[in-house]
Scaffold this active site. Structure first.
Site, PDB file in Angstrom:
ATOM      1  N   ASP A   1       0.828  -1.202   0.000  1.00  0.00           N
ATOM      2  CA  ASP A   1       0.000   0.000   0.000  1.00  0.00           C
ATOM      3  C   ASP A   1       0.867   1.258   0.000  1.00  0.00           C
ATOM      4  O   ASP A   1       1.750   1.405   0.857  1.00  0.00           O
ATOM      5  CB  ASP A   1      -0.865  -0.052   1.274  1.00  0.00           C
ATOM      6  CG  ASP A   1      -2.139   0.742   1.171  1.00  0.00           C
ATOM      7  OD1 ASP A   1      -2.297   1.486   0.195  1.00  0.00           O
ATOM      8  OD2 ASP A   1      -2.974   0.611   2.083  1.00  0.00           O
ATOM      9  N   ASP A   2       0.616   2.157  -0.925  1.00  0.00           N
ATOM     10  CA  ASP A   2       1.266   3.476  -0.935  1.00  0.00           C
ATOM     11  C   ASP A   2       2.793   3.392  -0.936  1.00  0.00           C
ATOM     12  O   ASP A   2       3.466   4.027  -0.111  1.00  0.00           O
ATOM     13  CB  ASP A   2       0.809   4.311   0.277  1.00  0.00           C
ATOM     14  CG  ASP A   2      -0.601   4.858   0.098  1.00  0.00           C
ATOM     15  OD1 ASP A   2      -1.343   4.318  -0.735  1.00  0.00           O
ATOM     16  OD2 ASP A   2      -0.949   5.835   0.785  1.00  0.00           O
TER      17      ASP A   2
ATOM     18  N   CYS B   1      -5.815   3.521  -3.733  1.00  0.00           N
ATOM     19  CA  CYS B   1      -6.145   2.269  -3.024  1.00  0.00           C
ATOM     20  C   CYS B   1      -7.396   1.557  -3.537  1.00  0.00           C
ATOM     21  O   CYS B   1      -7.338   0.414  -3.991  1.00  0.00           O
ATOM     22  CB  CYS B   1      -6.371   2.549  -1.547  1.00  0.00           C
ATOM     23  SG  CYS B   1      -5.089   3.500  -0.731  1.00  0.00           S
TER      24      CYS B   1
ATOM     25  N   ARG C   1      -7.933  -1.819  -5.974  1.00  0.00           N
ATOM     26  CA  ARG C   1      -8.456  -3.094  -5.472  1.00  0.00           C
ATOM     27  C   ARG C   1      -9.665  -3.559  -6.272  1.00  0.00           C
ATOM     28  O   ARG C   1      -9.840  -4.754  -6.520  1.00  0.00           O
ATOM     29  CB  ARG C   1      -8.780  -2.971  -3.983  1.00  0.00           C
ATOM     30  CG  ARG C   1      -7.512  -3.048  -3.149  1.00  0.00           C
ATOM     31  CD  ARG C   1      -7.656  -2.574  -1.732  1.00  0.00           C
ATOM     32  NE  ARG C   1      -6.366  -2.689  -1.060  1.00  0.00           N
ATOM     33  CZ  ARG C   1      -5.334  -1.860  -1.245  1.00  0.00           C
ATOM     34  NH1 ARG C   1      -5.459  -0.821  -2.070  1.00  0.00           N
ATOM     35  NH2 ARG C   1      -4.176  -2.054  -0.655  1.00  0.00           N
TER      36      ARG C   1
ATOM     37  N   LYS D   1      -6.325  -5.828   3.619  1.00  0.00           N
ATOM     38  CA  LYS D   1      -7.236  -4.705   3.377  1.00  0.00           C
ATOM     39  C   LYS D   1      -8.185  -4.959   2.206  1.00  0.00           C
ATOM     40  O   LYS D   1      -7.751  -5.261   1.113  1.00  0.00           O
ATOM     41  CB  LYS D   1      -6.349  -3.475   3.113  1.00  0.00           C
ATOM     42  CG  LYS D   1      -6.982  -2.292   2.428  1.00  0.00           C
ATOM     43  CD  LYS D   1      -6.031  -1.108   2.481  1.00  0.00           C
ATOM     44  CE  LYS D   1      -6.353  -0.049   1.440  1.00  0.00           C
ATOM     45  NZ  LYS D   1      -5.463   1.116   1.538  1.00  0.00           N
TER      46      LYS D   1
ATOM     47  N   HIS E   1     -11.439  -2.770   1.236  1.00  0.00           N
ATOM     48  CA  HIS E   1     -11.590  -1.421   0.680  1.00  0.00           C
ATOM     49  C   HIS E   1     -12.276  -1.337  -0.680  1.00  0.00           C
ATOM     50  O   HIS E   1     -11.887  -0.539  -1.542  1.00  0.00           O
ATOM     51  CB  HIS E   1     -10.203  -0.729   0.585  1.00  0.00           C
ATOM     52  CG  HIS E   1     -10.298   0.770   0.613  1.00  0.00           C
ATOM     53  ND1 HIS E   1      -9.273   1.599   0.237  1.00  0.00           N
ATOM     54  CD2 HIS E   1     -11.322   1.590   0.971  1.00  0.00           C
ATOM     55  CE1 HIS E   1      -9.649   2.860   0.360  1.00  0.00           C
ATOM     56  NE2 HIS E   1     -10.878   2.875   0.804  1.00  0.00           N
TER      57      HIS E   1
ATOM     58  N   HIS F   1       1.244   2.494   3.943  1.00  0.00           N
ATOM     59  CA  HIS F   1       0.280   3.605   3.978  1.00  0.00           C
ATOM     60  C   HIS F   1       0.429   4.341   5.318  1.00  0.00           C
ATOM     61  O   HIS F   1       0.747   3.703   6.321  1.00  0.00           O
ATOM     62  CB  HIS F   1      -1.125   2.995   3.866  1.00  0.00           C
ATOM     63  CG  HIS F   1      -2.225   3.956   3.536  1.00  0.00           C
ATOM     64  ND1 HIS F   1      -2.569   4.996   4.375  1.00  0.00           N
ATOM     65  CD2 HIS F   1      -3.058   4.043   2.474  1.00  0.00           C
ATOM     66  CE1 HIS F   1      -3.586   5.675   3.835  1.00  0.00           C
ATOM     67  NE2 HIS F   1      -3.896   5.119   2.671  1.00  0.00           N
TER      68      HIS F   1
ATOM     69  N   ASP G   1      -0.145  -0.891  -4.838  1.00  0.00           N
ATOM     70  CA  ASP G   1      -1.473  -0.427  -5.275  1.00  0.00           C
ATOM     71  C   ASP G   1      -1.483   0.969  -5.874  1.00  0.00           C
ATOM     72  O   ASP G   1      -2.397   1.333  -6.606  1.00  0.00           O
ATOM     73  CB  ASP G   1      -2.481  -0.529  -4.128  1.00  0.00           C
ATOM     74  CG  ASP G   1      -2.304   0.569  -3.081  1.00  0.00           C
ATOM     75  OD1 ASP G   1      -1.178   1.054  -2.888  1.00  0.00           O
ATOM     76  OD2 ASP G   1      -3.317   0.937  -2.454  1.00  0.00           O
ATOM     77  N   ASN G   2      -0.480   1.783  -5.543  1.00  0.00           N
ATOM     78  CA  ASN G   2      -0.341   3.129  -6.134  1.00  0.00           C
ATOM     79  C   ASN G   2       1.039   3.647  -5.772  1.00  0.00           C
ATOM     80  O   ASN G   2       1.747   3.014  -4.989  1.00  0.00           O
ATOM     81  CB  ASN G   2      -1.433   4.104  -5.661  1.00  0.00           C
ATOM     82  CG  ASN G   2      -1.611   4.151  -4.153  1.00  0.00           C
ATOM     83  OD1 ASN G   2      -2.607   3.681  -3.625  1.00  0.00           O
ATOM     84  ND2 ASN G   2      -0.638   4.714  -3.446  1.00  0.00           N
TER      85      ASN G   2
ATOM     86  N   LYS H   1       0.778   9.338  -5.713  1.00  0.00           N
ATOM     87  CA  LYS H   1      -0.497   8.643  -5.507  1.00  0.00           C
ATOM     88  C   LYS H   1      -1.673   9.520  -5.937  1.00  0.00           C
ATOM     89  O   LYS H   1      -1.681  10.710  -5.624  1.00  0.00           O
ATOM     90  CB  LYS H   1      -0.643   8.320  -4.014  1.00  0.00           C
ATOM     91  CG  LYS H   1      -2.016   7.836  -3.584  1.00  0.00           C
ATOM     92  CD  LYS H   1      -2.056   7.636  -2.077  1.00  0.00           C
ATOM     93  CE  LYS H   1      -3.429   7.157  -1.616  1.00  0.00           C
ATOM     94  NZ  LYS H   1      -3.483   6.947  -0.151  1.00  0.00           N
TER      95      LYS H   1
HETATM   96 CA    CA Z   1      -2.785   2.814  -1.507  1.00  0.00          CA
END
Ligand code: CA
Length: 559
Positions: free
Chosen positions: A30-31, A68, A72, A125, A127, A225, A327-328, A403
């Site tokens: 994540d991130d 995010c 997903r 996660k 989301h 994140h 994810d980003n 992001k």
């Molecule tokens: Ca993310």
């Protein structure tokens, strides 16, 4: 009944086909930026991921959606995020592409692979739903969208020591009252890793029949994140590692990336701020932010190591396809980077069964106020701080933007593919362009599933992607068209050309082969190419539910 010769041949070929079908594990972080992990240029210690890359493939041009929840939605369904109903965030902004809830005319990878006899597990996660209440509608939660087992969080962010919406199966839990998992110290990244490894071990411990079924597992970390939360033992390892400041780290990554071959000789994009211009009084704090960030990534890598070990020890590693992606891009958001005007006072410890109900808690479970801003050293549960724009720029070396944006800094991710039995290449790079939408197509291809046209009485949209499997041998030369849009950041790629805009501004045109850092805008020079791509974007935007956009702009008010 006698089977006869052909019957036996059929039986043998069926059992061979079943035995040959791999387990599939998709791990997503994540991130994080394109350059953070070791095998893509970073100085962060990631031996587990590096070893997967050594034993398989690294893709140098793989793309996510830049944020995010759309990522997903796209990953899970093999559709563009808007087609899956999540073009922006997980709130209903009205239009079909912006419902904030996974669509019923889309299937998750778990749902599709179940039709092919896979067991399905998820840790981490989720989301992709607006339904967060533990006593509310759960029809779009993991257990109702194809997963046999789930441990994780329904929402997109929160404390890593006390995650908001922590759930086992369908049941809301707290780190303190979860009887199935009581480690010495609760830390969400460890909890995700431990459950992923546990699901593997439980899978092979089942009945002989169940154990012979392949499994699909989705491991969705919240590292790294915000908030910068990590265990002190991991943070200690990075103490002093970043003292030289942004430029030195960024330059070292840039050189290493070129040497590794994960980037070409594209120029390094400008940095938002020089280290010498960052206020001296807050430098120790700024360094600590990056030390904790590195510790978060390190801890995830250790967990991936434990997952790989569980596969090794149960004899599953050889026939498991492991994919790792992000994810980003690095996150420039300034969450928690200012001091609280009124820090909470008189807070009390939380009861064992008291659920966390905030993304940003005002107190830790032990009863200390959660603080933010310069001088509050991140890491422990009593802090809530993002690592900020300057470090995000380092994460995104050598690319521009962050992001949520559709420049390469927002949407470029590593993709590692490891499958000893199915990928004979070792430590090779692939340069072809691929996207999240391709993971579903890959799962369908390798599992032998037939992608349904209808499911639970609903017509299902066809997959958008292509299987990665042919690229396990070599790069393909076909010219691809890929699309992006998120809060009026938009882009389209066709072959080596990319048209991109920032927040609905002027379209910029780049030749990605020569200039993937997007520094030399050719929109004025190559007007015909720009026009061709703009028209193509409009056409695809209609088809993929980017249009019509929400009237309100669709942003939810900040809590
Ligand atoms: Ca993310």
């Amino acid at each position: 009944m006698a089977l006869g010769f052909y019957g036996w041949c059929l039986m043998i070929s069926i059992s061979y086909a079943q035995a040959a079908r791999p387990n599939i594990i998709v791990i997503m972080s994540d991130d994080m930026g394109y350059s953070d992990i070791g095998c893509y240029g970073g100085e962060i210690d990631t031996p587990s991921l590096d070893s997967l890359a050594e034993g398989g493939l690294r893709y140098t041009q793989f793309y996510n959606t830049g944020r995010c929840c759309p990522t997903r939605a796209s990953l899970l369904t093999g559709l563009y995020a808007h087609q899956a109903g999540i073009g922006q965030m997980t709130n209903d902004a009205g239009q079909p592409g912006y419902k904030g809830d996974l669509g019923r005319d889309a299937m998750t990878m778990a749902e599709v692979l179940k039709t092919a006899g896979y067991s399905t597990y998820m840790a981490g996660k989720w989301h992709v739903t607006k339904q967060l209440k533990p006593d509310g509608d759960k029809s779009n939660w993991p257990m109702q969208r194809g997963f046999d087992k789930f441990y994780g969080t329904i929402i997109g962010a929160g404390s890593l020591f006390d995650p908001w919406t922590l759930t086992r199966g369908n049941k809301a839990i707290t780190p303190d009252n979860d009887e199935e998992y009581q480690p010495e110290q609760y830390y969400y990244t460890d909890a995700i890793s431990d459950h992923a490894a546990r699901f593997v071990r439980e899978h092979v411990k089942q009945s002989k029949e169940a154990k012979e079924k392949p499994f699909f597992m989705y491991v969705s970390y919240t590292a790294a994140h915000w908030p910068m939360h990590a265990l002190e033992k991991d943070i200690a390892k990075y103490k002093g590692k970043y003292d030289a400041g942004y430029e030195v780290i960024r330059k070292a990554r840039y050189e290493k990336m070129k040497k590794l071959g994960v980037i070409k000789d594209w120029p390094l994009s400008p940095a938002p701020q020089a280290w010498k211009d960052f206020p001296e009084k807050d430098r120790a704090w700024e360094l600590r932010c990056m030390e904790v960030y590195a510790a978060m990534v390190d801890s995830m890598d250790q967990g991936i190591g434990r997952l790989v070990k569980s596969l090794e020890e149960t004899g599953q590693l050889d026939n498991t396809l492991i994919l790792f992606l992000q994810d980003n891009g690095g996150c420039a958001e300034d969450r928690g980077r200012r001091s609280l005007a009124n820090p909470p006072t008189g807070v009390k410890p939380m009861g064992k069964d008291e659920l966390q109900t905030r993304m940003v808690p005002e107190r830790s479970r032990a009863g200390h106020p959660v603080l933010t801003g310069p001088g509050v050293m991140p890491g422990p549960s009593e802090t809530y701080i993002a690592y900020g724009r300057n470090w995000a720029n380092v994460s995104n070396t050598p690319f521009r933007q962050y992001k949520s944006q559709n420049h390469e800094g927002g949407i470029a991710t590593p993709l590692i593919a490891h499958w000893p039995k199915g990928i004979s290449a070792r430590k090779e790079l692939r340069y072809e362009s691929n996207h999240l939408i391709d993971i579903m197509a890959t799962c369908v291809d390798l599992s032998g599933a037939s992608y349904p046209k209808e499911y639970k009485g609903k017509k299902i949209q066809p997959m958008e992607g292509r299987s990665l499997a042919p690229s396990f041998t070599k790069d393909r030369s076909e010219e691809r068209v890929l699309m992006w849009e998120h809060f009026k950041n938009a882009a389209i790629q066709k072959g080596k050309w990319k048209l991109v805009q920032l927040k609905g501004g002027a379209w910029e045109l780049y030749d990605l082969e020569k200039d993937r850092s997007e520094l030399n805008d050719l929109a004025q020079e190559r007007t015909e190419k720009a026009k061709e791509l703009e028209e193509l974007w409009e056409k695809h935007a209609q088809r993929t539910r980017i249009l019509p956009r929400p009237k309100s702009g669709g942003r939810k008010k900040k809590k």
